[in-house]
Motif scaffolding. Sequence first.
Motif, PDB file in Angstrom:
ATOM      1  N   GLU A   1    -107.279 -71.275  22.110  1.00  0.00           N
ATOM      2  CA  GLU A   1    -106.095 -71.706  22.847  1.00  0.00           C
ATOM      3  C   GLU A   1    -104.989 -70.667  22.723  1.00  0.00           C
ATOM      4  OE1 GLU A   1    -104.908 -75.496  21.465  1.00  0.00           O
ATOM      5  OE2 GLU A   1    -106.766 -76.508  22.073  1.00  0.00           O
ATOM      6  N   PRO A   2    -104.291 -70.396  23.813  1.00  0.00           N
ATOM      7  CA  PRO A   2    -103.196 -69.414  23.746  1.00  0.00           C
ATOM      8  C   PRO A   2    -102.061 -69.900  22.847  1.00  0.00           C
ATOM      9  CG  PRO A   2    -103.162 -70.596  25.834  1.00  0.00           C
ATOM     10  CD  PRO A   2    -104.420 -71.013  25.148  1.00  0.00           C
ATOM     11  N   ILE A   3    -101.517 -68.976  22.104  1.00  0.00           N
ATOM     12  CA  ILE A   3    -100.405 -69.293  21.204  1.00  0.00           C
ATOM     13  C   ILE A   3     -99.110 -69.129  21.983  1.00  0.00           C
ATOM     14  CG2 ILE A   3     -99.257 -68.686  19.059  1.00  0.00           C
ATOM     15  CD1 ILE A   3    -101.922 -67.612  18.050  1.00  0.00           C
ATOM     16  N   VAL A   4     -98.444 -70.209  22.238  1.00  0.00           N
ATOM     17  CA  VAL A   4     -97.195 -70.208  23.001  1.00  0.00           C
ATOM     18  C   VAL A   4     -96.144 -70.918  22.170  1.00  0.00           C
ATOM     19  CG1 VAL A   4     -96.043 -70.894  25.129  1.00  0.00           C
ATOM     20  CG2 VAL A   4     -98.453 -70.237  25.177  1.00  0.00           C
ATOM     21  N   PHE A   5     -95.044 -70.231  21.915  1.00  0.00           N
ATOM     22  CA  PHE A   5     -93.953 -70.827  21.164  1.00  0.00           C
ATOM     23  C   PHE A   5     -92.974 -71.504  22.124  1.00  0.00           C
ATOM     24  CE2 PHE A   5     -95.561 -67.450  18.458  1.00  0.00           C
ATOM     25  CZ  PHE A   5     -95.670 -68.092  17.238  1.00  0.00           C
TER      26      PHE A   5
END
Length: 240
Positions: free
Chosen positions: A48-52
């Motif tokens: 899963e993409p790491i998005v803050f």
Amino acid sequence: MVRRNSLDVLQSSLRLTSIGVGHTPVWHAAILTHPPAPPLPIQKHSVEPIVFKEDRIRERFFQDFPFEAFRSKTLTERATIADPERIQGKEWWSLGQRTRCPSPEDCIDFCISLNENHNLSISKAYAIATAQFSHLRAIHEIAVRAANREAETYGAQFRGGEINRSAMKSENALRTWVPPRAVGVNAMGDVWSAEPRPSFYALEGKFSGGEAYVHGWKHWNDVTTQRKIYSEERQTPIAE
């Protein structure tokens, strides 16, 4: 070369030897006695993409305020040290408490603070943060314009940046340029040119060998020399 499975290699070799193609390899007995292990299945792991949270707010902010990305920023402003005594947490309820001229990062930090410390949704916190950001920026811009007008009233001159200074130097250099007709006009009102007038050689269809060119240059040079001598004589005081 196609990469094959170890079991497929053995089966292919057995089929070839069964129809009489080639000889039985020496390694057949060893492979049949100790068959290779079956290959492991290929497992595809979904990462899963790491998005803050700050990244989503920053993306939306620069969509709403695209010109903030083109605002000039010096290297010293990028390397500022965070003030440990700056207001934060639940006590930070207004963007103006931290600075009078907020940056995009100040607006994003304020939006995160409203969401985490004041239990506001991201949408509501973003609306409050951007509204205060626009309000403070408008006040700062009006104050800067008023200060510039006041300074110009008292005689201050703003030269601008390197581009403006280069443009002013170019304009000053162009003002000193004098048209060639104002420099080398002879007594007949003509200007010497590299293109000679048609002479009797040209009228007869003959080549003058550059005589017309040299004649025009000498004539123009003689006239300018005489004019210089005449002007110097006029400036010489008359002896009593």
